[in-house]
Design an enzyme around this catalytic site. Structure first.
Site, PDB file in Angstrom:
ATOM      1  N   HIS A  86       0.837  -1.210   0.000  1.00  0.00           N
ATOM      2  CA  HIS A  86       0.000   0.000   0.000  1.00  0.00           C
ATOM      3  C   HIS A  86       0.870   1.259   0.000  1.00  0.00           C
ATOM      4  O   HIS A  86       0.674   2.179  -0.795  1.00  0.00           O
ATOM      5  CB  HIS A  86      -0.939   0.001   1.210  1.00  0.00           C
ATOM      6  CG  HIS A  86      -1.746   1.257   1.356  1.00  0.00           C
ATOM      7  ND1 HIS A  86      -3.008   1.395   0.797  1.00  0.00           N
ATOM      8  CD2 HIS A  86      -1.465   2.440   1.939  1.00  0.00           C
ATOM      9  CE1 HIS A  86      -3.449   2.614   1.048  1.00  0.00           C
ATOM     10  NE2 HIS A  86      -2.549   3.272   1.748  1.00  0.00           N
ATOM     11  N   LYS A 119       2.783   6.155  -7.268  1.00  0.00           N
ATOM     12  CA  LYS A 119       1.768   6.880  -8.066  1.00  0.00           C
ATOM     13  C   LYS A 119       2.078   8.374  -8.051  1.00  0.00           C
ATOM     14  O   LYS A 119       2.018   9.046  -9.082  1.00  0.00           O
ATOM     15  CB  LYS A 119       0.361   6.653  -7.482  1.00  0.00           C
ATOM     16  CG  LYS A 119      -0.351   5.456  -8.037  1.00  0.00           C
ATOM     17  CD  LYS A 119      -1.836   5.487  -7.700  1.00  0.00           C
ATOM     18  CE  LYS A 119      -2.098   5.809  -6.251  1.00  0.00           C
ATOM     19  NZ  LYS A 119      -3.481   6.017  -5.881  1.00  0.00           N
ATOM     20  N   ASN A 120       2.423   8.890  -6.865  1.00  0.00           N
ATOM     21  CA  ASN A 120       2.748  10.318  -6.758  1.00  0.00           C
ATOM     22  C   ASN A 120       3.921  10.677  -7.662  1.00  0.00           C
ATOM     23  O   ASN A 120       3.906  11.688  -8.365  1.00  0.00           O
ATOM     24  CB  ASN A 120       3.112  10.683  -5.317  1.00  0.00           C
ATOM     25  CG  ASN A 120       1.894  10.765  -4.420  1.00  0.00           C
ATOM     26  OD1 ASN A 120       0.764  10.749  -4.897  1.00  0.00           O
ATOM     27  ND2 ASN A 120       2.110  10.833  -3.121  1.00  0.00           N
ATOM     28  N   GLU A 180       1.211   3.893  -3.258  1.00  0.00           N
ATOM     29  CA  GLU A 180       0.773   5.295  -3.149  1.00  0.00           C
ATOM     30  C   GLU A 180       1.907   6.260  -3.516  1.00  0.00           C
ATOM     31  O   GLU A 180       1.708   7.237  -4.231  1.00  0.00           O
ATOM     32  CB  GLU A 180       0.304   5.591  -1.714  1.00  0.00           C
ATOM     33  CG  GLU A 180      -1.051   5.011  -1.359  1.00  0.00           C
ATOM     34  CD  GLU A 180      -2.183   5.533  -2.244  1.00  0.00           C
ATOM     35  OE1 GLU A 180      -2.147   6.716  -2.624  1.00  0.00           O
ATOM     36  OE2 GLU A 180      -3.095   4.750  -2.566  1.00  0.00           O
TER      37      GLU A 180
HETATM   38  N1  LIG Z   1       6.598  12.976  -5.661  1.00  0.00           N
HETATM   39  C1  LIG Z   1       5.870  14.097  -5.694  1.00  0.00           C
HETATM   40  N2  LIG Z   1       6.208  15.116  -6.512  1.00  0.00           N
HETATM   41  C2  LIG Z   1       5.478  16.255  -6.568  1.00  0.00           C
HETATM   42  N3  LIG Z   1       4.379  16.484  -5.816  1.00  0.00           N
HETATM   43  C3  LIG Z   1       3.991  15.523  -4.963  1.00  0.00           C
HETATM   44  C4  LIG Z   1       4.710  14.288  -4.856  1.00  0.00           C
HETATM   45  N4  LIG Z   1       4.100  13.535  -3.915  1.00  0.00           N
HETATM   46  C5  LIG Z   1       3.042  14.244  -3.468  1.00  0.00           C
HETATM   47  N5  LIG Z   1       2.967  15.443  -4.094  1.00  0.00           N
HETATM   48  C6  LIG Z   1       1.961  16.510  -3.858  1.00  0.00           C
HETATM   49  O1  LIG Z   1       1.304  16.257  -2.617  1.00  0.00           O
HETATM   50  C7  LIG Z   1      -0.116  16.180  -2.817  1.00  0.00           C
HETATM   51  C8  LIG Z   1      -0.723  15.229  -1.814  1.00  0.00           C
HETATM   52  O2  LIG Z   1      -0.308  13.910  -2.083  1.00  0.00           O
HETATM   53  P1  LIG Z   1      -1.172  12.675  -1.573  1.00  0.00           P
HETATM   54  O3  LIG Z   1      -0.468  11.427  -2.000  1.00  0.00           O
HETATM   55  O4  LIG Z   1      -1.439  12.842  -0.115  1.00  0.00           O
HETATM   56  O5  LIG Z   1      -2.563  12.856  -2.305  1.00  0.00           O
HETATM   57  P2  LIG Z   1      -2.914  12.715  -3.840  1.00  0.00           P
HETATM   58  O6  LIG Z   1      -1.821  11.963  -4.532  1.00  0.00           O
HETATM   59  O7  LIG Z   1      -3.229  14.079  -4.363  1.00  0.00           O
HETATM   60  O8  LIG Z   1      -4.249  11.872  -3.790  1.00  0.00           O
HETATM   61  P3  LIG Z   1      -4.415  10.320  -3.303  1.00  0.00           P
HETATM   62  O9  LIG Z   1      -5.039  10.360  -1.967  1.00  0.00           O
HETATM   63  O10 LIG Z   1      -5.342   9.758  -4.313  1.00  0.00           O
HETATM   64  O11 LIG Z   1      -3.056   9.696  -3.292  1.00  0.00           O
HETATM   65  C9  LIG Z   1      -0.290  15.783  -4.265  1.00  0.00           C
HETATM   66  O12 LIG Z   1      -1.544  16.183  -4.784  1.00  0.00           O
HETATM   67  C10 LIG Z   1       0.878  16.511  -4.930  1.00  0.00           C
HETATM   68  O13 LIG Z   1       0.549  17.867  -5.174  1.00  0.00           O
END
Ligand SMILES: Nc1ncnc2c1ncn2[C@@H]1O[C@H](COP(=O)(O)OP(=O)(O)OP(=O)(O)O)[C@@H](O)[C@H]1O
Length: 435
Positions: free
Chosen positions: A303, A310-311, A307
């Site tokens: 998990h 994906k980011n 996650e």
């Molecule tokens: N590797 C990364 N590079 C750039 N921005 C990032 C990265 N990881 C996270 N972020 C920023 O942080 C925000 C929050 O990330 P988070 O994983 O909590 O939620 P999410 O990806 O938007 O949605 P989900 O809950 O579906 O994962 C993202 O929307 C993005 O703007």
């Protein structure tokens, strides 16, 4: 019927009573040692531990859900979740106990130290002590304080003696497992429903942000949920799954880090390719010893990795576009084993995060993905795997990492990329961080 459950004043009294007892944390190591080759007697002791511990944990949550700051408790979704917790609490405290023949009772109470493994003594639960004859509300020394019972008196030994357990013990285990399965199913939509509640609250209060107090509560609440579901999932698995040399319940004693991370990479790339309609998502390089293995819950690790990957994939695609797939810079995943930790570093060149946004990324429902989020009609049972958009990825992954004594850190270099470090405690002896 679902949705019609009401908390009666009598049930409230019980909830307050149980919530006055401290929760008892367990460690991964304890769960592994306890659950190895369990007999029906061992499973019975585990049932007993859960029948004491779960109502205490649930009662803490009901009480808290009822007293949330800024009228958050008044939202219909939070109310719904509160009633689920209260209903599960009631089912557990009214779960019929059994009368055991004195000899069997004695066998369960006896110390059998081969392996020497025990679950910690949870705070005695007044409704269950009759099964083992412990004085209600007593700490075992005669005084009626709510101290934990002394450890010698409260051990549930894994090595239950080698006797023929009467059919009622097995029958009890089967019935208790069924009850836990129902409870687990009832709570499946909790994360989305609580998120829905926070959205309802934001709408009513015409605000975009949640304060520190709500953020802290969400951390506590979701951490507690991870713990409750781990205990329930572990118990169901011990009672229903065939034994496997590498598994104790849902814990894999030999979790191969390379395999789990590799699978997470494939899954995340698949979701990325689907989302952006790409033939091939950004490349991901994995540097990890093939034989690196340790005891962990593979589901938790995959998990977290999924996650975070994906980011990174999203950041790379959004920075460089998806027309020239062959030119996308690779995401690097490096796994190293230290004495204390196994650390996984995920580095991308997706442009990083502005420093001013760093405190926000750990807050629930912060996302820069547009047009997503949970809307009013969101009825899914849990998060499916969209590319992004709930703003739960980072904060929940950090809770999973912390649950077994690890951590999650993110360092961004705006204009270049992001490094995320997943620290996993390989000693597996730290207890659940409960509050
Ligand atoms: N590797 C990364 N590079 C750039 N921005 C990032 C990265 N990881 C996270 N972020 C920023 O942080 C925000 C929050 O990330 P988070 O994983 O909590 O939620 P999410 O990806 O938007 O949605 P989900 O809950 O579906 O994962 C993202 O929307 C993005 O703007």
């Amino acid at each position: 019927m679902a949705g019609t459950f009401r908390i009666t004043p009598a049930l409230w009294d019980k909830i307050h009573h149980f919530a006055s007892f401290p929760q008892t944390g367990v460690s991964l190591q304890q769960m592994v040692l306890f659950g190895q080759n369990p007999s029906q007697g061992t499973l019975f002791k585990a049932s007993h531990f859960l029948a004491e511990e779960l109502p205490i944990r649930l009662a803490h949550r009901v009480k808290e859900l009822d007293m949330l700051p800024h009228d958050l408790s008044d939202t219909p979704s939070i109310n719904k979740v509160k009633n689920w917790y209260a209903q599960s609490f009631e089912e557990l405290i009214t779960f019929p106990t059994i009368r055991l023949p004195p000899k069997v009772k004695e066998s369960l109470m006896t110390s059998h130290t081969s392996g020497g493994t025990q679950l910690p003594g949870s705070t005695p639960n007044p409704s269950l002590v009759k099964m083992f004859g412990q004085p209600s509300g007593s700490n075992g020394n005669g005084d009626k304080t709510k101290l934990r019972i002394p450890i010698e008196r409260s051990r549930y030994y894994a090595a239950a003696p080698n006797i023929d357990w009467p059919p009622e013990v097995q029958d009890y285990n089967t019935r208790f497992t069924k009850t836990l399965e129902n409870i687990k199913r009832r709570h499946d939509p909790t994360v989305t429903t609580v998120a829905q509640g926070v959205l309802e609250w934001k709408r009513t209060h015409k605000t975009q942000f949640i304060g520190h107090d709500i953020q802290a509560w969400l951390d506590r609440f979701y951490m507690s949920r991870i713990g409750i579901r781990f205990l329930i999932g572990q118990h169901i698995a011990l009672n229903t799954l065939q034994s496997h040399p590498d598994y104790v319940g849902i814990i894999c004693t030999n979790t191969n880090v390379h395999d789990v991370v590799h699978e997470a990479i494939e899954n995340a790339r698949f979701v990325c390719e689907e989302h952006y309609a790409m033939f091939k998502g950004p490349p991901v390089q994995l540097i990890c010893p093939m034989n690196l293995a340790f005891p962990y819950v593979p589901g938790h690790l995959s998990h977290i990795c999924f996650e975070l990957l994906k980011n990174s994939l999203r950041a790379v695609v959004e920075r460089f576009g998806h027309e020239h797939e062959e030119l996308l810079p690779p995401i690097k995943v490096i796994v190293v084993e230290g004495k204390e930790d196994i650390t996984i570093k995920i580095s991308d060149e997706g442009g990083g995060i502005p420093r001013s946004a760093i405190p926000l990324i750990w807050t629930y429902m912060y996302t820069t993905m547009e047009g997503q989020g949970i809307d009013q009609d969101f009825h899914d049972t849990d998060f499916k795997a969209p590319m992004a958009g709930f703003g739960y990825g980072l904060p929940l992954s950090r809770l999973y990492a912390r649950y077994f004594g690890g951590d999650l850190r993110l360092i961004s270099m705006e204009g270049y990329g992001t490094d995320v470090y997943i620290h996993l405690n390989r000693l597996s002896s730290s207890r659940e961080p409960l509050q």
